[in-house]
Write a protein that holds these residues in place. Structure first.
Motif: not given
Length: 234
Positions: A71-74, A79-83, A42-51
């Motif tokens: 730039a702010l959205l990016l 940040a979501r991807s890193t988390l 599940s954590a991997h899936r959330r990371w892929e979604e963030a990517e």
């Protein structure tokens, strides 16, 4: 007539039947491994979604008026991807810890089965203690030889593969492999555990196939054999 499932002391003084609480403990540890793996998926899936969100945000057309907003959205997407990546790494560490606990617990239960150690509450406590002590320890004690060729071939072979002294020629049967993901459409698999962890899993499934339910214990220390060995009238 014997009743191996009855939780009562052996009148012949031999090893008691396999404790229900011990089996429940082992089952809970196995369940913890499965839950940890699902959390990792599940954590991997959330990371892929963030990517993917990062990629979509980066691909948006940048106009002079909204460049700062873009730039702010990016930055937020990154940040979501890193988390999410940090959460995946944590989930992976917890899965490895669960695998180690289960492996150490099974080694303790297997050794007790071979030796015919008393199987009361003390054994359950010893198995839990072994699991807790092995949480951060990738090395498990070598299982003892039990004298049954089919068992020793499988167990000693799996341990030899873990220790690097043998090479597994065939994969584990499906029923001895950890449960896989159910549906993972459009997503990749998370990174596989390193070789040592995968081999530790293999050893765990092998040990569990003989330990669970006290099957090996009853085969090595059958009540009938102890009754024949006891003096008449004792």
């Amino acid at each position: 007539m014997s009743y191996p499932d009855v939780a009562a002391p052996d009148p012949l003084g031999g090893p008691e039947p396999w404790p229900t609480e011990l089996q429940r403990t082992l089952d809970r540890m196995k369940g913890a491994v499965e839950l940890a793996h699902r959390a990792q998926w599940s954590a991997h899936r959330r990371w892929e979604e963030a990517e993917r969100d990062v990629g979509k945000t980066a691909a948006l057309r940048e106009g002079e008026a909204d460049a700062e907003w873009h730039a702010l959205l990016l930055e937020q997407a990154q940040a979501r991807s890193t988390l999410a990546l940090a959460h995946r790494e944590q989930a992976t560490e917890e899965a490895v810890a669960a695998i180690r606990r289960y492996a150490h617990a099974l080694c303790a239960a297997y050794t007790a089965s071979v030796e015919g150690s008393p199987a009361g509450a003390d054994l359950t406590a010893a198995v839990v203690a072994a699991a807790d002590a092995g949480r951060d320890n990738p090395k498990v004690p070598k299982p003892p030889v039990c004298g049954l060729h089919r068992v020793d071939t499988a167990v000693q072979g799996a341990y030899g593969t873990l220790a690097g002294t043998r090479t597994r020629k065939r994969p584990l049967p499906k029923q001895m492999q950890p449960s896989a993901r159910s549906v993972w459409k459009d997503f990749t698999d998370p990174p596989a555990h390193d070789l040592a962890v995968r081999r530790l899993q293999d050893l765990s499934w092998t040990l569990a196939s003989y330990v669970n339910g006290g099957a090996l214990r009853r085969e090595l220390h059958p009540p009938a054999a102890r009754a024949e060995a006891s003096p008449a009238g004792s």
